[in-house]
Design a protein around this motif. Structure first.
Motif, mmCIF file in Angstrom:
data_model
loop_
_atom_site.group_PDB
_atom_site.id
_atom_site.type_symbol
_atom_site.label_atom_id
_atom_site.label_comp_id
_atom_site.label_asym_id
_atom_site.label_seq_id
_atom_site.Cartn_x
_atom_site.Cartn_y
_atom_site.Cartn_z
ATOM 1 N N ALA A 190 0.804 -1.438 -0.062
ATOM 2 C CA ALA A 190 0.069 0.000 0.016
ATOM 3 C C ALA A 190 0.869 1.350 0.051
ATOM 4 O O ALA A 190 2.188 1.081 0.184
ATOM 5 C CB ALA A 190 -0.876 -0.069 1.257
ATOM 6 N N LEU A 191 0.294 2.339 -0.135
ATOM 7 C CA LEU A 191 0.827 3.640 -0.313
ATOM 8 C C LEU A 191 0.471 4.372 1.220
ATOM 9 O O LEU A 191 -0.631 4.398 1.313
ATOM 10 C CB LEU A 191 0.297 4.602 -1.384
ATOM 11 N N SER A 192 1.650 4.802 1.965
ATOM 12 C CA SER A 192 1.325 5.562 3.008
ATOM 13 C C SER A 192 1.061 6.886 2.687
ATOM 14 O O SER A 192 2.106 7.712 2.076
ATOM 15 C CB SER A 192 2.741 5.406 4.110
ATOM 16 N N LEU A 193 0.015 7.666 2.958
ATOM 17 C CA LEU A 193 -0.354 8.865 2.684
ATOM 18 C C LEU A 193 -0.112 9.798 3.728
ATOM 19 O O LEU A 193 -0.555 9.720 4.746
ATOM 20 C CB LEU A 193 -1.831 9.030 2.221
ATOM 21 N N GLU A 194 0.658 11.115 3.551
ATOM 22 C CA GLU A 194 1.077 12.208 4.294
ATOM 23 C C GLU A 194 0.172 13.224 3.501
ATOM 24 O O GLU A 194 0.855 13.794 2.566
ATOM 25 C CB GLU A 194 2.393 12.333 4.656
ATOM 26 N N TYR A 195 -0.631 14.057 4.319
ATOM 27 C CA TYR A 195 -1.430 15.286 3.756
ATOM 28 C C TYR A 195 -1.175 16.407 4.519
ATOM 29 O O TYR A 195 -1.416 16.308 5.916
ATOM 30 C CB TYR A 195 -2.845 14.807 3.441
ATOM 31 N N ASP A 196 -0.706 17.622 4.215
ATOM 32 C CA ASP A 196 -0.709 18.711 4.893
ATOM 33 C C ASP A 196 0.214 18.642 6.133
ATOM 34 O O ASP A 196 0.056 19.171 7.140
ATOM 35 C CB ASP A 196 -2.059 19.248 5.225
ATOM 36 N N GLY A 197 1.157 17.683 6.074
ATOM 37 C CA GLY A 197 2.097 17.399 7.201
ATOM 38 C C GLY A 197 1.663 16.513 8.065
ATOM 39 O O GLY A 197 2.290 16.105 9.085
ATOM 40 N N GLN A 198 0.364 15.907 7.789
ATOM 41 C CA GLN A 198 0.058 14.832 8.836
ATOM 42 C C GLN A 198 -0.216 13.607 8.128
ATOM 43 O O GLN A 198 -0.441 13.567 6.877
ATOM 44 C CB GLN A 198 -1.584 15.303 9.408
ATOM 45 N N GLN A 199 0.203 12.341 8.927
ATOM 46 C CA GLN A 199 -0.258 11.111 8.482
ATOM 47 C C GLN A 199 -1.691 11.043 8.528
ATOM 48 O O GLN A 199 -2.336 10.716 9.489
ATOM 49 C CB GLN A 199 0.727 10.204 9.365
ATOM 50 N N VAL A 200 -2.019 10.699 7.275
ATOM 51 C CA VAL A 200 -3.400 10.281 6.857
ATOM 52 C C VAL A 200 -3.749 8.620 7.323
ATOM 53 O O VAL A 200 -4.851 8.254 7.982
ATOM 54 C CB VAL A 200 -3.865 10.924 5.647
ATOM 55 N N GLY A 201 -3.098 7.859 6.684
ATOM 56 C CA GLY A 201 -3.137 6.551 6.718
ATOM 57 C C GLY A 201 -2.700 5.888 5.228
ATOM 58 O O GLY A 201 -1.657 6.417 4.805
#
Length: 558
Positions: free
Chosen positions: A136-147
């Motif tokens: 899977a892809l680890s998603l980081e959005y706006d400096g925060q770990q999303v999932g």
């Protein structure tokens, strides 16, 4: 009968033979199956015995030996205790080793049976564990770990969903389209779908968006408020300004007003005071028109691109305002949010009486006398009234109920003609002049000087406006003014030549009923009394001219 009996015996015999043969075949097949399957069963049993059953028997025998071992251990402990109590301690410590030596083969058999089962469980657990893992892809959005997401397409879809879920009235909300992603191995249950990623994006943007209630008027966004209840209360307060609490009263906005709950940019959320001020402001200012000389109601309406009915609805006393310099309301101030109210009202109105005319053949035409006065009746009206911004627009009568009936007015009118042949129009002069205004014989202004020379007599009184004017004698109409209201000061007038140098003039009429060159008979209707031209009120100015010179008409009138 014998034939039937023989047939029955034959059928029975066939059935019997068929049944016997079937039983024999089934028994034979059963024996063959047993004969074939018996060796197979023996082989299977031997294999099962070698794999499992013999170990089971050994374990059973070993359980018996274990039971016997407890009794042997008990006797050894008792013997050691008799020798000395402390000797039981080393005896207890050596018992496990003795048991292991005594039952070692059985333990090996158990391990032989348990090892494949344990291996199977380990294999199943390993397969299960790795089957739940995926890339899977680890998603980081706006400096925060999303999932974790399965692909970049999931984020693109979630970003689009986030933009659609936010009612972006001022375009201040936007989604970062290039987040940080790294490859990872995770459990399938940890992977987020598009909706969950969308929720996380909106959650991380909580500083720029807010859950609020937006107001739309005719599809145009006007602003949002934090509380829907407060916005509803504000709108209801505007409606209540135009209502009076009548039963069955309905109030609604003319524009299409919608409240939409959702996520709005923080910049679009306004306070209740600001929203109230906006909705209560005037959208159209009041405008008035100054009446000019010659203006008419329908002309003023046309100048201002409106109907006469619309103009009258804005000005209840419109006819009184038709004087130069007066102001007429042609556009009323309209609030930003317009309200229509429909209510049912009850009121009374008079029923106008009619006037009945009774002819009296002993009185000349134009005679009129009231026999008894009229009296209005009264009725109760139930109507549905439609008002816009407090101004009545229409009224629909739902029911009427008569309270009292009107009493008609009765007027006696003359039916006798000055001349029986007055309608022939033969132009014949009799040489005598009859009174030209039969309904009135009062002379309000005499012939002669009155500051300026008056060339005739004025006949007025008794409400002469519109009364019949007749030809004082037969003759030919030589001059008519029926178009120029001023008419050289005479207004609308008629002049008749009676021959012999005699000419009569009938002036200040409200209307003329003959034309130039027409022959008339004495007593024939030629005009209606009025106040056209230089006149101070309704009257008839009557002249008699002899050879072009005005004379006093009174001595000539019959």
């Amino acid at each position: 009968m014998e034939l039937i009996t023989a047939a029955g015996h034959g059928l029975y015999r066939i059935s019997y033979i068929t049944g016997i043969r079937t039983v024999r075949i089934v028994r034979y097949m059963g024996r063959r199956i047993v004969h074939v399957l018996t060796p197979v069963g023996r082989v299977l049993y031997k294999g099962l015995d070698w794999l499992v059953l013999r170990h089971g028997r050994n374990i059973g025998h070993e359980f018996v030996r274990i039971g016997q071992g407890f009794r042997i251990a008990g006797r050894q402990l008792k013997a050691a205790f008799r020798r000395h109590p402390l000797l039981t301690v080393p005896q207890l410590l050596t018992l496990p080793f003795k048991a292991l030596r005594r039952h070692g083969r059985a333990l090996i058999s158990v391990l032989n049976l348990a090892a494949p089962v344990a291996a199977a469980f380990v294999l199943a657990g390993t397969v299960q564990y790795w089957s739940n893992l995926t890339f899977a892809l680890s998603l980081e959005y706006d400096g925060q770990q999303v999932g974790y997401i399965s692909s970049e397409a999931v984020f693109d879809t979630a970003a689009t969903m986030a933009v659609e879920r936010v009612i972006n009235t001022d375009n201040s909300f936007e989604v970062q389209r290039i987040p940080k992603m790294t490859l990872a191995v995770v459990e399938k249950s940890d992977i987020l779908n598009e909706t969950e990623v969308c929720d996380q994006i909106l959650k991380s943007s909580s500083g720029s968006i807010r859950q609020a209630s937006g107001l739309y008027i005719d599809g145009r966004f006007e602003g949002s408020m934090n509380s829907r209840e407060e916005l509803d209360g504000l709108l209801n307060a505007i409606l209540s300004e135009y209502t009076d609490g009548s039963s069955g009263e309905r109030a609604e906005f003319i524009q299409n007003v919608d409240i939409v709950d959702g996520l709005y940019p923080v910049s679009s959320v306004v306070a209740a005071e600001a929203m109230d001020q906006k909705l209560s402001a005037s959208m159209v200012v009041e405008r008035r028109y100054t009446v000019e000389a010659g203006d008419t109601p329908i002309g003023i309406a046309a100048k201002n691109s409106m109907t006469l009915e619309e103009l009258r609805s804005l000005n209840a006393n419109l006819d009184d305002l038709m004087l130069a310099g007066k102001e007429v309301l042609v556009q009323r101030a309209q609030p930003y949010l317009r309200v229509q109210v429909v209510r049912t009202i009850e009121y009374t109105e008079p029923i106008a009486y009619s006037t009945e005319k009774v002819e009296d053949t002993t009185q000349y035409l134009g005679y009129e006398k009231e026999r008894n006065g009229g009296q209005n009746g009264e009725r109760k009206i139930t109507a549905e009234v439609t008002l816009v911004d407090g101004i009545e627009q229409s009224r629909s009568i739902l029911a009427t109920e008569t309270i009292s009936n009107p009493v008609n007015r009765v007027v006696v009118v003359g039916a006798k003609k000055m001349n029986a042949n007055a309608n022939i129009g033969d132009g014949v002069s009799t040489g005598k002049f009859v009174w030209p205004l039969p309904s009135c014989r009062r002379i309000s202004s005499d012939y002669g000087n009155r500051g300026s020379f008056h060339a005739g007599i004025d006949i007025s009184g008794n409400g002469v406006y519109g009364k019949d004017i007749i030809a004082a004698d037969g003759g030919t109409v030589v001059e008519v003014n029926s178009t120029n209201w001023w008419g050289q000061g005479y207004g609308y007038y008629v002049m008749i030549d009676h021959g012999g140098g005699y000419v009569t003039r009938y002036a200040h009429c409200s209307s003329v009923l003959v034309t130039k060159g027409q022959k008339v008979t004495q007593g024939q209707l030629i005009a209606k009394a009025g106040d056209s031209g230089n006149s101070q009120g309704a009257h008839l100015h009557f002249e008699i001219r002899v050879n072009g010179k005005a004379v006093d008409p009174k001595p000539y009138l019959y």
